[in-house]
Design a protein around this motif. Structure first.
Motif, PDB file in Angstrom:
ATOM      1  N   THR A 123       0.813  -1.218   0.000  1.00  0.00           N
ATOM      2  CA  THR A 123       0.000   0.000   0.000  1.00  0.00           C
ATOM      3  C   THR A 123       0.849   1.271   0.000  1.00  0.00           C
ATOM      4  N   ARG A 124       1.905   1.274   0.774  1.00  0.00           N
ATOM      5  CA  ARG A 124       2.699   2.497   0.895  1.00  0.00           C
ATOM      6  C   ARG A 124       3.393   2.844  -0.436  1.00  0.00           C
ATOM      7  N   ASN A 125       4.041   1.852  -1.007  1.00  0.00           N
ATOM      8  CA  ASN A 125       4.707   2.095  -2.296  1.00  0.00           C
ATOM      9  C   ASN A 125       3.699   2.464  -3.378  1.00  0.00           C
ATOM     10  N   ARG A 126       2.544   1.820  -3.278  1.00  0.00           N
ATOM     11  CA  ARG A 126       1.511   2.070  -4.268  1.00  0.00           C
ATOM     12  C   ARG A 126       1.066   3.526  -4.198  1.00  0.00           C
ATOM     13  N   ARG A 127       0.836   3.981  -2.975  1.00  0.00           N
ATOM     14  CA  ARG A 127       0.363   5.348  -2.800  1.00  0.00           C
ATOM     15  C   ARG A 127       1.396   6.344  -3.336  1.00  0.00           C
ATOM     16  N   ALA A 128       2.653   6.093  -3.033  1.00  0.00           N
ATOM     17  CA  ALA A 128       3.712   7.012  -3.481  1.00  0.00           C
ATOM     18  C   ALA A 128       3.782   7.049  -5.004  1.00  0.00           C
ATOM     19  N   ARG A 129       3.682   5.877  -5.603  1.00  0.00           N
ATOM     20  CA  ARG A 129       3.798   5.812  -7.064  1.00  0.00           C
ATOM     21  C   ARG A 129       2.593   6.475  -7.741  1.00  0.00           C
ATOM     22  N   VAL A 130       1.406   6.223  -7.196  1.00  0.00           N
ATOM     23  CA  VAL A 130       0.188   6.823  -7.758  1.00  0.00           C
ATOM     24  C   VAL A 130       0.283   8.347  -7.668  1.00  0.00           C
ATOM     25  N   GLU A 131       0.734   8.825  -6.532  1.00  0.00           N
ATOM     26  CA  GLU A 131       0.869  10.264  -6.334  1.00  0.00           C
ATOM     27  C   GLU A 131       1.819  10.869  -7.362  1.00  0.00           C
ATOM     28  N   LYS A 132       2.935  10.200  -7.558  1.00  0.00           N
ATOM     29  CA  LYS A 132       3.930  10.698  -8.506  1.00  0.00           C
ATOM     30  C   LYS A 132       3.343  10.800  -9.912  1.00  0.00           C
ATOM     31  N   TYR A 133       2.630   9.752 -10.351  1.00  0.00           N
ATOM     32  CA  TYR A 133       2.116   9.784 -11.724  1.00  0.00           C
ATOM     33  C   TYR A 133       0.914  10.714 -11.865  1.00  0.00           C
ATOM     34  N   LEU A 134       0.136  10.857 -10.800  1.00  0.00           N
ATOM     35  CA  LEU A 134      -0.952  11.836 -10.854  1.00  0.00           C
ATOM     36  C   LEU A 134      -0.391  13.250 -10.939  1.00  0.00           C
ATOM     37  N   GLN A 135       0.713  13.488 -10.272  1.00  0.00           N
ATOM     38  CA  GLN A 135       1.358  14.799 -10.385  1.00  0.00           C
ATOM     39  C   GLN A 135       1.886  15.029 -11.791  1.00  0.00           C
ATOM     40  N   LEU A 136       2.470  13.991 -12.352  1.00  0.00           N
ATOM     41  CA  LEU A 136       3.028  14.129 -13.702  1.00  0.00           C
ATOM     42  C   LEU A 136       1.962  14.510 -14.730  1.00  0.00           C
ATOM     43  N   VAL A 137       0.739  14.027 -14.524  1.00  0.00           N
ATOM     44  CA  VAL A 137      -0.326  14.404 -15.458  1.00  0.00           C
ATOM     45  C   VAL A 137      -1.217  15.510 -14.883  1.00  0.00           C
ATOM     46  N   ALA A 138      -0.717  16.156 -13.826  1.00  0.00           N
ATOM     47  CA  ALA A 138      -1.392  17.310 -13.227  1.00  0.00           C
ATOM     48  C   ALA A 138      -2.818  17.013 -12.794  1.00  0.00           C
ATOM     49  N   LEU A 139      -3.006  15.869 -12.146  1.00  0.00           N
ATOM     50  CA  LEU A 139      -4.341  15.489 -11.689  1.00  0.00           C
ATOM     51  C   LEU A 139      -4.381  15.179 -10.198  1.00  0.00           C
ATOM     52  N   ASP A 140      -3.336  15.551  -9.477  1.00  0.00           N
ATOM     53  CA  ASP A 140      -3.319  15.202  -8.052  1.00  0.00           C
ATOM     54  C   ASP A 140      -4.488  15.839  -7.295  1.00  0.00           C
ATOM     55  N   HIS A 141      -4.993  16.953  -7.820  1.00  0.00           N
ATOM     56  CA  HIS A 141      -6.092  17.636  -7.116  1.00  0.00           C
ATOM     57  C   HIS A 141      -7.451  16.955  -7.331  1.00  0.00           C
ATOM     58  N   VAL A 142      -7.542  15.993  -8.234  1.00  0.00           N
ATOM     59  CA  VAL A 142      -8.836  15.311  -8.435  1.00  0.00           C
ATOM     60  C   VAL A 142      -8.738  13.819  -8.114  1.00  0.00           C
ATOM     61  N   ALA A 143      -7.751  13.457  -7.301  1.00  0.00           N
ATOM     62  CA  ALA A 143      -7.472  12.046  -7.006  1.00  0.00           C
ATOM     63  C   ALA A 143      -8.683  11.286  -6.471  1.00  0.00           C
ATOM     64  N   ASP A 144      -9.548  11.972  -5.744  1.00  0.00           N
ATOM     65  CA  ASP A 144     -10.664  11.269  -5.097  1.00  0.00           C
ATOM     66  C   ASP A 144     -11.968  11.325  -5.886  1.00  0.00           C
ATOM     67  N   ARG A 145     -11.916  11.917  -7.072  1.00  0.00           N
ATOM     68  CA  ARG A 145     -13.150  11.972  -7.875  1.00  0.00           C
ATOM     69  C   ARG A 145     -13.350  10.689  -8.676  1.00  0.00           C
ATOM     70  N   LEU A 146     -14.572  10.542  -9.161  1.00  0.00           N
ATOM     71  CA  LEU A 146     -14.869   9.432 -10.064  1.00  0.00           C
ATOM     72  C   LEU A 146     -14.656   9.898 -11.499  1.00  0.00           C
ATOM     73  N   PRO A 147     -14.337   8.983 -12.411  1.00  0.00           N
ATOM     74  CA  PRO A 147     -14.102   9.373 -13.806  1.00  0.00           C
ATOM     75  C   PRO A 147     -15.226  10.224 -14.400  1.00  0.00           C
ATOM     76  N   SER A 148     -16.462   9.907 -14.029  1.00  0.00           N
ATOM     77  CA  SER A 148     -17.602  10.636 -14.612  1.00  0.00           C
ATOM     78  C   SER A 148     -17.597  12.114 -14.231  1.00  0.00           C
ATOM     79  N   GLN A 149     -16.821  12.463 -13.211  1.00  0.00           N
ATOM     80  CA  GLN A 149     -16.756  13.869 -12.789  1.00  0.00           C
ATOM     81  C   GLN A 149     -15.639  14.631 -13.489  1.00  0.00           C
ATOM     82  N   LEU A 150     -14.982  13.992 -14.451  1.00  0.00           N
ATOM     83  CA  LEU A 150     -13.853  14.627 -15.137  1.00  0.00           C
ATOM     84  C   LEU A 150     -14.191  14.923 -16.595  1.00  0.00           C
ATOM     85  N   SER A 151     -13.438  15.860 -17.175  1.00  0.00           N
ATOM     86  CA  SER A 151     -13.565  16.133 -18.611  1.00  0.00           C
ATOM     87  C   SER A 151     -12.901  15.011 -19.407  1.00  0.00           C
ATOM     88  N   GLY A 152     -13.146  15.007 -20.726  1.00  0.00           N
ATOM     89  CA  GLY A 152     -12.535  13.982 -21.582  1.00  0.00           C
ATOM     90  C   GLY A 152     -11.013  14.011 -21.511  1.00  0.00           C
TER      91      GLY A 152
END
Ligand code: ADP
Ligand code: MG
Length: 254
Positions: A123-152
């Protein structure tokens, strides 16, 4: 042991992408030939585009590399190993399609973390890695949303992060930006290259968009009618088109 190995494989830094060698690939459906005597060499860590008009066989070739379709003949070697008959789920490649194919009931972070969960990363490594890649695609601020709440565009960023998060040795993309508008496409082209450099993956990228192919690729493989017409770095396609077809597609008109 399997767990430890998976852990190590998934956490090692900058794994090198794999080299790919395709020989005499053929594909037919009944009497319809879709790929003919096709050879292609891709070096580890290269970004190669399959470029060609609709129906030229790009998706068929990509799906054969993925293991989603069987070739009628020929071989596919990855890092010197014959994978021609290895099923898709055992090739360990990442894939991104034009449709985002996210899990609708999982949050953004859970979608991105999914490939790591099935690889038993803790879990710990997973969280760190997910955070890193969400930052890379500039989506860390929507990590807890569902896909349907996002733009295409955001949804496609999620699927890019999900495909890259386990740093696959090979990443296959079939017109991943095809559904997006031009400005967004350019932003995401840049992000794809950034992600690739981070993950070190070999990328095979399907598009019918010349500009996209030229701006992104180390090498372009130009397909027409199920054959590769020329494989070359972008400047080479301009300077030394192999035949009239390539010249018409790329050549300098002087
Ligand atoms: P591209 O991705 O370049 O548009 P495809 O690889 O999807 O091209 O298709 C190449 C050719 O193969 C097309 O002529 C298409 O009609 C044909 N084709 C693809 N899948 C099938 C199938 N399942 N059965 C018969 N023909 C197919
Ligand atoms: Mg296609």
């Amino acid at each position: 042991m399997a767990q430890v190995m998976a852990e190590r494989a998934a956490t090692s830094r900058r794994p090198a992408g794999a080299s790919i060698r395709i020989r005499n690939a053929r594909k037919s459906y009944g009497t319809t030939t879709v790929l003919e005597h096709l050879d292609l060499d891709i070096e580890a860590g290269e970004f190669v585009t399959l470029l060609g008009p609709s129906g030229s066989g790009k998706s068929t070739l990509l799906n054969a590399i993925a293991g989603l379709e069987n070739l009628t003949g020929g071989t596919i070697e990855v890092d010197g190993r014959d994978l021609t008959h290895v099923p898709a789920h055992r090739r360990g490649f990442g894939m991104v399609f034009q449709s985002y194919a996210l899990f609708p009931h999982l949050t953004v972070a859970e979608n991105v973390g999914y490939p790591l969960r099935i690889r038993h990363l803790n879990t710990r490594n997973r969280r760190a890695r997910v955070e890193k890649y969400l930052q890379l695609v500039a989506l860390d601020h929507v990590a807890d949303r569902l896909p349907s709440q996002l733009s295409g565009g955001q949804q496609q960023r999620v699927s890019l992060a999900r495909a890259m998060v386990f740093e696959p040795r090979v990443l296959l993309m079939d017109e991943p930006l095809g559904a997006l508008d031009r400005n967004l496409r350019q932003a995401l082209q840049f992000e794809i290259r950034k992600l690739q450099l981070e993950a070190g993956s070999t990328v095979i990228y399907v598009t019918h968009d010349h500009d996209e192919a030229l701006s992104m690729s180390d090498k372009v493989a130009l397909l027409n009618g199920g054959r590769i017409v020329q494989v070359a770095a972008p400047p080479e396609l301009y300077r030394n088109p192999r035949n009239a077809y390539v010249a018409a597609a790329f050549g300098e008109t002087s």
